[in-house]
Design a protein around this motif. Structure first.
Motif, PDB file in Angstrom:
ATOM      1  N   PRO B  22       6.172 -10.889  -4.898  1.00 16.59           N
ATOM      2  CA  PRO B  22       5.130  -9.876  -5.148  1.00 16.59           C
ATOM      3  C   PRO B  22       3.861 -10.121  -4.332  1.00 16.59           C
ATOM      4  N   PHE B  23       3.543 -11.386  -4.115  1.00 16.86           N
ATOM      5  CA  PHE B  23       2.353 -11.696  -3.312  1.00 16.86           C
ATOM      6  C   PHE B  23       2.582 -11.276  -1.855  1.00 16.86           C
ATOM      7  N   ILE B  24       3.775 -11.622  -1.351  1.00 12.55           N
ATOM      8  CA  ILE B  24       4.097 -11.302   0.052  1.00 12.55           C
ATOM      9  C   ILE B  24       4.093  -9.787   0.257  1.00 12.55           C
ATOM     10  N   VAL B  25       4.697  -9.073  -0.702  1.00 11.09           N
ATOM     11  CA  VAL B  25       4.730  -7.603  -0.596  1.00 11.09           C
ATOM     12  C   VAL B  25       3.312  -7.040  -0.708  1.00 11.09           C
ATOM     13  N   GLY B  26       2.520  -7.606  -1.599  1.00  7.48           N
ATOM     14  CA  GLY B  26       1.140  -7.136  -1.791  1.00  7.48           C
ATOM     15  C   GLY B  26       0.304  -7.274  -0.524  1.00  7.48           C
ATOM     16  N   THR B 155     -18.473   0.601   9.786  1.00  8.47           N
ATOM     17  CA  THR B 155     -18.707   0.927   8.381  1.00  8.47           C
ATOM     18  C   THR B 155     -17.489   0.550   7.533  1.00  8.47           C
ATOM     19  N   TYR B 156     -16.302   0.844   8.053  1.00 11.91           N
ATOM     20  CA  TYR B 156     -15.086   0.495   7.311  1.00 11.91           C
ATOM     21  C   TYR B 156     -14.956  -1.025   7.167  1.00 11.91           C
ATOM     22  N   LEU B 157     -15.197  -1.689   8.276  1.00 16.63           N
ATOM     23  CA  LEU B 157     -15.017  -3.145   8.321  1.00 16.63           C
ATOM     24  C   LEU B 157     -16.043  -3.893   7.472  1.00 16.63           C
ATOM     25  N   ARG B 158     -17.290  -3.445   7.544  1.00 13.85           N
ATOM     26  CA  ARG B 158     -18.394  -4.188   6.935  1.00 13.85           C
ATOM     27  C   ARG B 158     -18.857  -3.593   5.614  1.00 13.85           C
ATOM     28  N   GLY B 159     -18.409  -2.390   5.318  1.00 12.50           N
ATOM     29  CA  GLY B 159     -18.934  -1.700   4.136  1.00 12.50           C
ATOM     30  C   GLY B 159     -18.169  -1.952   2.851  1.00 12.50           C
ATOM     31  N   GLY B 160     -17.204  -2.862   2.869  1.00 10.25           N
ATOM     32  CA  GLY B 160     -16.527  -3.243   1.635  1.00 10.25           C
ATOM     33  C   GLY B 160     -15.181  -2.581   1.404  1.00 10.25           C
ATOM     34  N   ALA B 161     -14.843  -1.539   2.185  1.00 10.63           N
ATOM     35  CA  ALA B 161     -13.598  -0.807   1.928  1.00 10.63           C
ATOM     36  C   ALA B 161     -12.367  -1.678   2.157  1.00 10.63           C
ATOM     37  N   ILE B 162     -12.467  -2.586   3.089  1.00  9.73           N
ATOM     38  CA  ILE B 162     -11.307  -3.436   3.413  1.00  9.73           C
ATOM     39  C   ILE B 162     -10.984  -4.370   2.238  1.00  9.73           C
ATOM     40  N   ASP B 163     -12.023  -4.950   1.615  1.00  8.89           N
ATOM     41  CA  ASP B 163     -11.814  -5.832   0.444  1.00  8.89           C
ATOM     42  C   ASP B 163     -11.210  -5.037  -0.705  1.00  8.89           C
ATOM     43  N   LYS B 164     -11.711  -3.822  -0.866  1.00  8.73           N
ATOM     44  CA  LYS B 164     -11.254  -2.979  -1.972  1.00  8.73           C
ATOM     45  C   LYS B 164      -9.766  -2.645  -1.801  1.00  8.73           C
ATOM     46  N   THR B 165      -9.364  -2.342  -0.569  1.00 11.30           N
ATOM     47  CA  THR B 165      -7.958  -2.011  -0.297  1.00 11.30           C
ATOM     48  C   THR B 165      -7.068  -3.212  -0.594  1.00 11.30           C
ATOM     49  N   ILE B 166      -7.496  -4.389  -0.170  1.00 13.75           N
ATOM     50  CA  ILE B 166      -6.675  -5.590  -0.401  1.00 13.75           C
ATOM     51  C   ILE B 166      -6.530  -5.835  -1.897  1.00 13.75           C
ATOM     52  N   SER B 167      -7.634  -5.781  -2.639  1.00 15.86           N
ATOM     53  CA  SER B 167      -7.515  -6.064  -4.079  1.00 15.86           C
ATOM     54  C   SER B 167      -6.694  -4.993  -4.787  1.00 15.86           C
ATOM     55  N   LEU B 168      -6.821  -3.743  -4.339  1.00 16.31           N
ATOM     56  CA  LEU B 168      -6.056  -2.656  -4.958  1.00 16.31           C
ATOM     57  C   LEU B 168      -4.555  -2.867  -4.798  1.00 16.31           C
ATOM     58  N   TYR B 169      -4.124  -3.173  -3.568  1.00 12.13           N
ATOM     59  CA  TYR B 169      -2.682  -3.296  -3.324  1.00 12.13           C
ATOM     60  C   TYR B 169      -2.121  -4.628  -3.810  1.00 12.13           C
ATOM     61  N   MET B 170      -2.947  -5.664  -3.891  1.00 16.80           N
ATOM     62  CA  MET B 170      -2.487  -6.915  -4.504  1.00 16.80           C
ATOM     63  C   MET B 170      -2.295  -6.683  -5.997  1.00 16.80           C
ATOM     64  N   GLN B 172      -1.659  -3.903  -7.471  1.00 18.10           N
ATOM     65  CA  GLN B 172      -0.512  -3.018  -7.668  1.00 18.10           C
ATOM     66  C   GLN B 172       0.808  -3.802  -7.607  1.00 18.10           C
ATOM     67  N   SER B 173       0.908  -4.722  -6.664  1.00 15.77           N
ATOM     68  CA  SER B 173       2.129  -5.518  -6.535  1.00 15.77           C
ATOM     69  C   SER B 173       2.302  -6.475  -7.702  1.00 15.77           C
ATOM     70  N   LEU B 174       1.196  -7.075  -8.145  1.00 10.37           N
ATOM     71  CA  LEU B 174       1.284  -8.092  -9.199  1.00 10.37           C
ATOM     72  C   LEU B 174       1.471  -7.473 -10.579  1.00 10.37           C
ATOM     73  N   ARG B 175       1.152  -6.176 -10.693  1.00 11.26           N
ATOM     74  CA  ARG B 175       1.300  -5.505 -11.980  1.00 11.26           C
ATOM     75  C   ARG B 175       2.764  -5.482 -12.428  1.00 11.26           C
ATOM     76  N   ASN B 176       3.669  -5.521 -11.454  1.00 12.83           N
ATOM     77  CA  ASN B 176       5.110  -5.457 -11.777  1.00 12.83           C
ATOM     78  C   ASN B 176       5.696  -6.817 -12.134  1.00 12.83           C
ATOM     79  N   VAL B 177       4.874  -7.858 -12.043  1.00 16.99           N
ATOM     80  CA  VAL B 177       5.396  -9.206 -12.321  1.00 16.99           C
ATOM     81  C   VAL B 177       5.487  -9.416 -13.831  1.00 16.99           C
ATOM     82  N   LYS B 178       6.643  -9.831 -14.286  1.00 20.39           N
ATOM     83  CA  LYS B 178       6.816 -10.144 -15.717  1.00 20.39           C
ATOM     84  C   LYS B 178       7.038 -11.647 -15.844  1.00 20.39           C
ATOM     85  N   LEU B 179       6.187 -12.282 -16.645  1.00 13.37           N
ATOM     86  CA  LEU B 179       6.333 -13.740 -16.821  1.00 13.37           C
ATOM     87  C   LEU B 179       6.920 -14.058 -18.188  1.00 13.37           C
TER      88      LEU B 179
END
Lengths: 143, 179
Positions: B22-26, B155-170, B172-179
């Motif tokens: 899930p981390f790799i896919v995220g 603006t995209y690079l420095r304005g925070g959107a890149i961090d937001k995209t990474i956390s969003l898709y990480m 999303q991937s980790l939400r499917n993990v069942k422990l």
């Protein structure tokens, strides 16, 4: 959210810094047409852009914005980089003073990130040598 | 005895791969969506710039076609378990390989001429101020056009959107993990 206050927080120190030089160097901000493109007059162009407003955070204060500041210095082409770099130093110093400002109970609390650059460019036709720096910022509107 | 040990090692590796999947896919989905956002927010006249993004891992590269037309989605190369676990710390490099990339990114000035066909993306009219692609004094009857605002990339690079995209898709991937 007070975008105008955020913009003023970054624009005023830059305007003051370049205005204090002898001779003063004109600074053009967003949506202001700069000097005619074929002049060799030196000038500064500052663009303040907004990236994200009020993203959820762990703190209670969400009245904040993140964005970028891009500063371009236009100096005469064919005269070496020295003058351009001198003006870039003025810009960097103005940005650094923003990080020294203490947090108060009102106004805008402003912090810039790492400064990227300077990078330089010049084209065959354009009369200017351009130096460019950019940085990220986080601004919190305090009330 | 040696065979049993080999079987155990293989089982341990499979468990590890399953745990890290899930981390790799995220991370891969984050890289793909960063490129998608860059394509959406960036300029597009012929579309060649939008189709020239590249996602590179330490061992593989996914490159856009560089073709004209609508932006095509780019798939990120999937990291191996070792690439994810160990160095390099930077997992993906995203770059644009178009010859005029620096101009499209508003990093350098250039000269512009009408290519003889209309842009594929909605353009804004105005009078170009400096030699920068997006540096237009907006005016509905102006002679120049831009298909993305000035400094869209910074603006995209420095304005925070890149961090937001990474956390969003990480997330999303980790939400499917069942422990």
């Amino acid at each position: 959210m007070n975008y105008q206050a955020i913009r003023a927080a970054v624009e005023n120190p830059l305007l003051t810094a370049f205005g204090a030089l002898v001779p003063a160097v004109p600074v053009y901000f967003d949506n202001i047409t700069a000097v005619p493109p074929n002049t060799t007059t030196e000038y500064v162009r500052v663009n303040v852009t907004f990236g994200i407003t009020n993203e959820p955070t762990l703190t209670s204060s969400v009245d904040n914005a993140r964005g970028a500041i891009i500063i371009r210095i236009f100096t005469e082409k064919g005269r070496g980089p020295a003058r351009n770099q001198t003006l870039l130093t003025t810009a960097v110093s103005a940005l650094e003073t923003l990080n020294d400002t203490a947090k108060t109970t009102s106004g805008v609390f402003f912090r810039v990130g790492e400064i990227n650059g300077p990078t330089f460019s010049a084209t065959e036709d354009a009369p200017h040598f351009v130096g460019r720096i950019d940085t990220s910022y986080v601004a919190t509107v305090l009330s | 005895m040696a065979r049993r040990r080999n079987d155990f090692m293989r089982l341990a590796k499979n468990i590890e791969a399953g745990f890290l999947a899930p981390f790799i896919v995220g991370v891969a989905r984050s890289a793909e969506n960063i490129v998608l956002q860059l394509q959406e927010q960036g300029p597009a006249w012929s579309g060649q710039f939008s189709n020239s993004w590249e996602i590179a891992s330490a061992s593989k590269v996914s490159t856009g076609t560089g073709a004209s037309g609508e932006a095509q989605r780019l798939k990120a190369p999937i990291l191996t378990v070792d690439e994810f676990k160990f160095k390099p710390e930077i997992k993906y490099y995203i770059a644009n390989k178009a010859p005029h990339a620096d101009v499209a990114l508003d990093l350098v000035e250039s000269n512009y001429r009408y290519p003889g066909y209309e842009p594929i993306k909605k353009a804004e009219r105005g009078q170009r101020v400096s030699g920068l692609r997006g540096d237009l004094a907006v005016n509905p009857t102006g002679p120049n056009r831009r298909t993305a605002p000035l400094d869209w990339y910074t603006t995209y690079l420095r304005g925070g959107a890149i961090d937001k995209t990474i956390s969003l898709y990480m997330d999303q991937s980790l939400r499917n993990v069942k422990l």
